[in-house]
Scaffold this motif. Sequence first.
Motif, PDB file in Angstrom:
ATOM      1  N   ALA A 140       1.181 -22.766 -29.080  1.00 40.44           N
ATOM      2  CA  ALA A 140       0.201 -22.015 -28.274  1.00 40.44           C
ATOM      3  C   ALA A 140      -0.700 -22.977 -27.509  1.00 40.44           C
ATOM      4  N   THR A 141      -1.135 -24.029 -28.203  1.00 41.13           N
ATOM      5  CA  THR A 141      -1.999 -25.043 -27.561  1.00 41.13           C
ATOM      6  C   THR A 141      -1.259 -25.700 -26.399  1.00 41.13           C
ATOM      7  N   ALA A 184      -9.097 -27.851 -31.971  1.00 39.29           N
ATOM      8  CA  ALA A 184      -7.778 -27.290 -32.315  1.00 39.29           C
ATOM      9  C   ALA A 184      -6.884 -28.294 -33.026  1.00 39.29           C
ATOM     10  N   SER A 185      -7.188 -29.573 -32.847  1.00 35.53           N
ATOM     11  CA  SER A 185      -6.346 -30.598 -33.485  1.00 35.53           C
ATOM     12  C   SER A 185      -6.621 -30.723 -34.984  1.00 35.53           C
ATOM     13  N   GLU A 186      -7.764 -30.202 -35.434  1.00 26.05           N
ATOM     14  CA  GLU A 186      -8.089 -30.225 -36.865  1.00 26.05           C
ATOM     15  C   GLU A 186      -7.697 -28.890 -37.497  1.00 26.05           C
ATOM     16  N   PRO A 187      -6.942 -28.915 -38.608  1.00 26.73           N
ATOM     17  CA  PRO A 187      -6.516 -27.657 -39.222  1.00 26.73           C
ATOM     18  C   PRO A 187      -7.681 -26.750 -39.599  1.00 26.73           C
ATOM     19  N   ALA A 232     -11.077 -21.764 -34.227  1.00 28.53           N
ATOM     20  CA  ALA A 232     -12.219 -21.831 -33.305  1.00 28.53           C
ATOM     21  C   ALA A 232     -11.843 -22.631 -32.066  1.00 28.53           C
ATOM     22  N   GLY A 233     -11.069 -23.700 -32.296  1.00 29.22           N
ATOM     23  CA  GLY A 233     -10.655 -24.560 -31.180  1.00 29.22           C
ATOM     24  C   GLY A 233      -9.818 -23.806 -30.178  1.00 29.22           C
ATOM     25  N   VAL A 234      -8.860 -23.014 -30.675  1.00 34.42           N
ATOM     26  CA  VAL A 234      -7.998 -22.243 -29.764  1.00 34.42           C
ATOM     27  C   VAL A 234      -8.822 -21.226 -28.986  1.00 34.42           C
TER      28      VAL A 234
END
Lengths: 204, 381
Positions: B4-5, B290-293, B298-300
Amino acid sequence: MKHITTLFIGIALWVAVGCTNINSQHGPSVTELRPGERGFVAGLGIESQDLVTISEKMARGILGAEPISNAEGKPVVVLEPINNDTRFPIDKDIFLTRIRVALSKNAAGKISFVAREHMDKLEKERDLKISGQVTGGEKITGNKFKGADFILTGTFKAISSRGASGASDYVLYTFQLIDPDTSDIVWEDFHEIKKQGKDDVTYR
Amino acid sequence: MKIATSILLLCALLFAACQAPTIQRAPEFNGDLVAAGHRKIAQAPAHDKNRWRLITAIHALNLGQHDEARTLLTTAMPSAGQILQSDARTRLAQSLFSPENVKGFHGESHERAMGWFYRGMFYWMDGEPDNARACFRTAQLMDALAAQPKHRADWVLLDYLDGYITTKLGRGGGDALTRAQANAGTTALPDYNSKANVMVFLQFGFGPMKKTGGDVGEKIVYDGGHSQARAARITVGGRTLIAPAFDNLTFQASTRGNRAMDAILAKKAGIKKTGDLVGDIGVTAGAILASEPKTEGAGVALLGAGLAGKIIGGSTEPRADTRTWTNLPQHLSFAALQLPTGTHTAVIEFLDANGIALPDRQKNVSVTVQTGRDTVLFVSD
């Protein structure tokens, strides 16, 4: 059911009438209007509806003027170009032409106009006749071109302004009938029109 | 989730790529400027045809094709007093996602004034000085919306010609001459000669060009025009006179001030800049989160919001309309002469700022003076 049918027919008629609004910009691409009608491209300038209104008013005024109504015989009127002192370039003959035809139509032979604007052609034709190059020279004895009993002319003046709230133009149309022997203004009338408008915001 | 990212980042790249400029080919040209102009008129979209008509009209005027120039100007310009109404194109120009140049071209105030100036000159050529004066008055009115009162309706030549014609028609043109002189500053304007029968319209140099200004092109900025010539020297019938520069088009263009449309463009620019800012912050911060699990969700979301900001910012079109009537001059000048009936040859030299004649600019013009009407000449350097 009867009411629903009536309502349906009513709405259909209303839509049909709405669609035939001739002044709508979204209507047919070409619309024929009466010259006295204001069209949807109307502006602040001198327009056909002004021409019709003013020329009819002036023609009525001239017919009722004492020197014309009480004249012995048919007074001869010469048209002189209008002095345009406005910000609108105009065809200066169109007003006088419109007044002349309105007078000719309504005066029932009371006034005679002479075609001075065609003088060059008329002189040429007369000279051809006199020289015998064409027929009709025998009828010409002396100068038959008529002199004017009256001169009809006019002046248009204006006050124009333009600002952030729009543009406004006031035009004063005056017409005079002048006795060339005495320089007396024997009849005079005026008409005034003020218009204002605003360009679309994208052009301001 | 990484897919998705990647898709979101790919979309962002795609949107950025969509903004690459389109390449326009140079127009074909066979040496005939008027013919080339007509081709451009034919090819131009409907909302831009008038600009090409105006440009072609000046080419025709410079080549002495007066009927052609007159027709093109008349076609390109609205009638005096016509209200420029709202239409689908003007509404589009105001919309968030369209630049201003989608509206029909009528030019800025100095361009509109020049259109009426040329039309006035043609009326005078046709022996209708009062209609010429009407055009000069309409031209002056085009400048009445300048932001500063001292710059409103301050064209020198337009008032000067208004007064000249009024004087020639037997009325007092002194008021217009006083206004003209007040705006002319230190340039001494020649007195009116009511018996003058040759009117020489002169123009020099290259006029101002529009370009975009502001952070995102929401303003019109004028690149100043240029002219080596500052005056003209006319020698005819044993007489010599100097025609000074009456008006400077760069000055007239740049003293217009803000337009009503500028407020709309400023609003669009604000939305574009906010959208871009939200996009930059959202995409950057979102990609990091988004790179941190732990913060992937929140990142997405932030990445999505950033992308939405980018889409809005990228789609908003605050660009001002910089379409220009490109062949206007830098300076306008005028001289009136009284010559006997017949044919004369006038020698016209263009002078630089020091009053020295510019080499290779001299023009010999044949003047035919008729009885009972003015002869009107147009000479460009």
